[in-house]
Enzyme design. Sequence first.
Site, PDB file in Angstrom:
ATOM      1  N   SER A 150       0.826  -1.208   0.000  1.00 36.29           N
ATOM      2  CA  SER A 150       0.000   0.000   0.000  1.00 36.29           C
ATOM      3  C   SER A 150       0.860   1.257   0.000  1.00 36.29           C
ATOM      4  O   SER A 150       0.383   2.340  -0.303  1.00 36.29           O
ATOM      5  CB  SER A 150      -0.860   0.019   1.263  1.00 36.29           C
ATOM      6  OG  SER A 150      -0.017   0.087   2.396  1.00 36.29           O
ATOM      7  N   GLY A 201      -5.417  -0.411   5.196  1.00 35.54           N
ATOM      8  CA  GLY A 201      -5.989  -1.081   6.375  1.00 35.54           C
ATOM      9  C   GLY A 201      -7.362  -0.594   6.805  1.00 35.54           C
ATOM     10  O   GLY A 201      -8.035  -1.241   7.593  1.00 35.54           O
ATOM     11  N   CYS A 208       2.357  -7.095   1.658  1.00 37.75           N
ATOM     12  CA  CYS A 208       1.346  -6.403   2.444  1.00 37.75           C
ATOM     13  C   CYS A 208       0.362  -7.442   3.006  1.00 37.75           C
ATOM     14  O   CYS A 208      -0.288  -8.160   2.227  1.00 37.75           O
ATOM     15  CB  CYS A 208       0.626  -5.425   1.518  1.00 37.75           C
ATOM     16  SG  CYS A 208      -0.747  -4.545   2.272  1.00 37.75           S
ATOM     17  N   ASN A 209       0.295  -7.523   4.316  1.00 35.92           N
ATOM     18  CA  ASN A 209      -0.631  -8.487   4.945  1.00 35.92           C
ATOM     19  C   ASN A 209      -2.081  -8.130   4.636  1.00 35.92           C
ATOM     20  O   ASN A 209      -2.925  -8.998   4.450  1.00 35.92           O
ATOM     21  CB  ASN A 209      -0.433  -8.463   6.468  1.00 35.92           C
ATOM     22  CG  ASN A 209       0.949  -8.910   6.879  1.00 35.92           C
ATOM     23  OD1 ASN A 209       1.153 -10.052   7.235  1.00 35.92           O
ATOM     24  ND2 ASN A 209       1.928  -8.017   6.823  1.00 35.92           N
ATOM     25  N   CYS A 241       2.156  -6.428   9.994  1.00 36.21           N
ATOM     26  CA  CYS A 241       1.996  -5.444   8.915  1.00 36.21           C
ATOM     27  C   CYS A 241       3.418  -5.077   8.517  1.00 36.21           C
ATOM     28  O   CYS A 241       4.275  -4.858   9.389  1.00 36.21           O
ATOM     29  CB  CYS A 241       1.255  -4.215   9.431  1.00 36.21           C
ATOM     30  SG  CYS A 241       1.336  -2.785   8.333  1.00 36.21           S
ATOM     31  N   THR A 242       3.676  -5.002   7.232  1.00 34.66           N
ATOM     32  CA  THR A 242       5.064  -4.811   6.795  1.00 34.66           C
ATOM     33  C   THR A 242       5.624  -3.444   7.187  1.00 34.66           C
ATOM     34  O   THR A 242       6.835  -3.291   7.329  1.00 34.66           O
ATOM     35  CB  THR A 242       5.193  -5.059   5.283  1.00 34.66           C
ATOM     36  OG1 THR A 242       4.224  -4.252   4.590  1.00 34.66           O
ATOM     37  CG2 THR A 242       4.942  -6.516   4.956  1.00 34.66           C
ATOM     38  N   HIS A 243       4.748  -2.461   7.387  1.00 31.41           N
ATOM     39  CA  HIS A 243       5.230  -1.161   7.880  1.00 31.41           C
ATOM     40  C   HIS A 243       5.825  -1.299   9.290  1.00 31.41           C
ATOM     41  O   HIS A 243       6.697  -0.533   9.673  1.00 31.41           O
ATOM     42  CB  HIS A 243       4.076  -0.156   7.962  1.00 31.41           C
ATOM     43  CG  HIS A 243       3.659   0.442   6.654  1.00 31.41           C
ATOM     44  ND1 HIS A 243       2.894  -0.228   5.738  1.00 31.41           N
ATOM     45  CD2 HIS A 243       3.896   1.667   6.111  1.00 31.41           C
ATOM     46  CE1 HIS A 243       2.661   0.568   4.699  1.00 31.41           C
ATOM     47  NE2 HIS A 243       3.259   1.718   4.893  1.00 31.41           N
TER      48      HIS A 243
END
Length: 258
Positions: free
Chosen positions: A13, A45, A75-76, A187-189
């Site tokens: 995202s 999200g 991205c989950n 979450c990849t962030h």
Amino acid sequence: MNNKDKAIGVFDSGLGGISVLKELAKSMPNEKFIYFGDSANAPYGIKTKEEITERCIEIIEFFLKKGVKAVVIACNTATSAAANVLREKYNHIPIIGMEPALKVAAEGQKDDTIVVMATPLTLKEQKFNDLMSRYNDDNTIIKMPCPELVNIVENDLLDDEVVVENQIKEYYKNLDIEAIDSVVLGCTHFVFYKEYMEKILNNSISIVDGNLGTTNHLKEVLKERNELQSEYKEGSIDIYNSSTDERFIKLSNKLLNK
Ligand code: DGL
């Protein structure tokens, strides 16, 4: 073109998927990677499944024009919202998705308390709830939606210790930190916050993420398809972003080299 020579498309995202890209490039330095951050439409999200699926289709079409051999949904959230539809629609290339690494934290554990930090959509979706039902008879699993952590990365505030630490402390203020055994960065962030988490939480808490698992999975799939690039080729990374604001490319490079 030989499939081995084709690039691998990686998207998120926004900038969170850069944490996955780092791991991928470290593990497969001979591959060509094309990264697409959808920062103009972040965060995912808090969007609907349909909105996210539409964005994913547009991004995969972009990758297909570039002639990729595989796609990683770094991205989950996008994985839980759209992976099934995407795999059906684009069944000629492997599409590797991500899910919160709850399995890593919970497999074989009993009476553990595990916090899963993720986006509201990931935690709400069936995919995560099915995963959770495999482990919550034996363990206490706490869902922690953290949408603010996505915005902090996108707004280049990751180095602002006051903002970050206050936000994390806010999430944990009603929890008994001593009772927590592990934290899943779903979450990849959030992978960019690992050092902050280690500082704020108890040393004995293990902090896990799915980046290495995803990397190993992609490698396996490419190996099986005989599409892994040879070690004599030079790898590369090209970064694109849906936002016209130049700062996102700069910020992507900053995160990549962090
Ligand atoms: N980085 C993404 C994830 O792994 C999504 C963050 C967002 O846009 O809400 O879930």
